[in-house]
Scaffold this motif. Structure first.
Motif, PDB file in Angstrom:
ATOM      1  N   SER A   1       3.616  -3.251  17.117  1.00  0.00           N
ATOM      2  CA  SER A   1       4.469  -2.658  16.361  1.00  0.00           C
ATOM      3  C   SER A   1       5.527  -3.948  15.499  1.00  0.00           C
ATOM      4  O   SER A   1       5.964  -4.504  15.809  1.00  0.00           O
ATOM      5  N   SER A   2       5.216  -3.477  14.031  1.00  0.00           N
ATOM      6  CA  SER A   2       5.939  -4.102  13.350  1.00  0.00           C
ATOM      7  C   SER A   2       7.437  -3.978  13.118  1.00  0.00           C
ATOM      8  O   SER A   2       8.257  -4.984  12.960  1.00  0.00           O
ATOM      9  N   TRP A   3       7.864  -2.836  13.579  1.00  0.00           N
ATOM     10  CA  TRP A   3       9.158  -2.547  13.704  1.00  0.00           C
ATOM     11  C   TRP A   3       9.911  -3.259  14.799  1.00  0.00           C
ATOM     12  O   TRP A   3      10.860  -3.892  14.644  1.00  0.00           O
TER      13      TRP A   3
ATOM     14  N   TYR B   1       8.692   5.696  11.788  1.00  0.00           N
ATOM     15  CA  TYR B   1       9.703   4.742  12.033  1.00  0.00           C
ATOM     16  C   TYR B   1      10.807   5.243  12.612  1.00  0.00           C
ATOM     17  O   TYR B   1      11.331   6.328  12.768  1.00  0.00           O
TER      18      TYR B   1
ATOM     19  N   ASN C   1      14.131   4.269  12.733  1.00  0.00           N
ATOM     20  CA  ASN C   1      15.371   4.415  12.117  1.00  0.00           C
ATOM     21  C   ASN C   1      15.105   4.345  10.643  1.00  0.00           C
ATOM     22  O   ASN C   1      14.043   4.130  10.198  1.00  0.00           O
TER      23      ASN C   1
ATOM     24  N   GLU D   1      15.572   2.186   8.445  1.00  0.00           N
ATOM     25  CA  GLU D   1      14.933   0.938   7.947  1.00  0.00           C
ATOM     26  C   GLU D   1      13.261   0.991   7.756  1.00  0.00           C
ATOM     27  O   GLU D   1      12.637   0.254   8.516  1.00  0.00           O
ATOM     28  N   ASP D   2      12.849   1.718   6.742  1.00  0.00           N
ATOM     29  CA  ASP D   2      11.436   2.266   6.800  1.00  0.00           C
ATOM     30  C   ASP D   2      10.810   1.529   6.156  1.00  0.00           C
ATOM     31  O   ASP D   2      10.506   1.642   4.776  1.00  0.00           O
ATOM     32  N   GLU D   3      10.079   0.368   6.522  1.00  0.00           N
ATOM     33  CA  GLU D   3       9.141  -0.547   5.963  1.00  0.00           C
ATOM     34  C   GLU D   3       7.766   0.376   5.551  1.00  0.00           C
ATOM     35  O   GLU D   3       7.145  -0.165   4.740  1.00  0.00           O
ATOM     36  N   SER D   4       7.540   1.498   6.214  1.00  0.00           N
ATOM     37  CA  SER D   4       6.483   2.083   6.227  1.00  0.00           C
ATOM     38  C   SER D   4       6.398   3.186   4.670  1.00  0.00           C
ATOM     39  O   SER D   4       5.618   3.692   4.404  1.00  0.00           O
TER      40      SER D   4
ATOM     41  N   ARG E   1      19.912  -0.604  17.125  1.00  0.00           N
ATOM     42  CA  ARG E   1      18.990  -0.516  15.649  1.00  0.00           C
ATOM     43  C   ARG E   1      18.267   0.995  15.490  1.00  0.00           C
ATOM     44  O   ARG E   1      18.237   1.111  14.377  1.00  0.00           O
TER      45      ARG E   1
END
Length: 304
Positions: free
Chosen positions: A98-100, A251, A253, A255-258, A299
């Motif tokens: 998980s990158s998150w 994701y 939360n 803070e969606d890097e996807s 988070r």
């Protein structure tokens, strides 16, 4: 009495099918290896190896002993690994790739004074995580699973004397990167065009159980898993550069890097993906484990 050294020599010899090659690995002489194996055979009261011109081969009794000896050596290694970091405090974690979670932990580490804390993080499958947490190698493990997997999951937890704390539910999503499969967002979308990259393959793999897309009115049976990896980094690189897709939870939360990926929501707007952490039943969490879990909760609730 059988000594650990004897079992170590025995396992190495069995794995390499050679006393001379085993001697090189063990940094000793072939004569010493033969001496140790003979002493073990005398202790066991049976012949463990058949000596041949080009090495050695386990006898039938030797094969039986090998199964037990391998378990002993593996458990000793696990015990050694779990006590390897002898600092003032420890934080022993595992999670599904998980990158998150990786980003969350990086922020946690930066915000806290942890210079005297021995941190050990492993990226593992859900099945492996159960074994690690149950044996004490990790204190808590974070995992994702589908709602319909919960009964089997709970059964496995009970057998391992573990408990699960559900933290959040989210959507089931099919992601594509820059090289997404043709038609991924079109009306003629077909899962038969989709090849997947998935992290691990066990009883709790999402790609194996996510068998219906209500929005697309079709099964995911046509999708094929082309790449299996334990690396979230590898998975993200493949999503960015190829036409592979990935089935996972949305994701946790805002803070969606996807956001860089094309996203196809599966099963309409339901939230069948369960995220949470497992720990040993009735055991109080350590200071750092409790602190990190609280950080994860905050988070997940963060809005940016």
């Amino acid at each position: 009495m059988i000594e650990i050294k004897q079992l170590q020599y025995f396992v190495v010899c069995a794995n390499l099918s050679s006393f001379s090659r085993a001697a090189d690995v063990l940094y000793t002489s072939q004569a010493n290896v033969s001496k140790v194996i003979k002493s073990l055979e005398k202790e066991m009261g049976c012949v463990l190896f058949v000596r041949k011109n080009r090495g050695v081969e386990l006898t039938e009794r030797g094969k039986q002993v090998y199964r037990y000896a391998s378990c002993v050596i593996d458990n000793m290694q696990r015990m050694t690994d779990s006590f390897r970091m002898r600092k003032e405090e420890e934080l022993l974690l595992s999670w599904n790739p998980s990158s998150w979670l990786a980003a969350v932990f990086a922020d946690f580490y930066q915000e806290n004074e942890m210079s005297n804390v021995g941190v050990h993080i492993m990226s593992v499958s859900t099945e492996e995580m159960m074994g690690r947490v149950a044996s004490g190698q990790d204190e808590i493990g974070f995992c994702y699973l589908l709602e319909e997997q919960l009964p089997l999951f709970q059964y496995r937890l009970d057998r391992n004397k573990l408990e699960f704390l559900e933290l959040k539910r989210t959507e089931l999503v099919l992601y594509f990167g820059a090289g997404k499969a043709a038609g991924a967002s079109d009306e003629d979308f077909s899962m038969e065009k989709v090849n997947l990259v998935q992290c691990y393959e066990d009883e709790f793999t999402m790609g194996s159980h996510a068998d219906f897309s209500a929005e697309r009115k079709e099964t995911l049976g046509g999708a094929k898993v082309a790449v299996i990896t334990n690396s979230d980094y590898v998975m993200n690189r493949l999503l960015q550069r190829t036409d592979l897709g990935n089935i996972s939870g949305a994701y946790l939360n805002s803070e969606d890097e996807s956001a860089q990926y094309t996203r196809v929501s599966l099963r309409d707007q339901t939230k069948p993906v369960v995220f949470g952490c497992m720990q040993r039943t009735g055991e109080k969490q350590s200071f750092w484990a409790e602190k990190f879990l609280d950080f994860v909760r905050k988070r997940m609730d963060a809005q940016v």
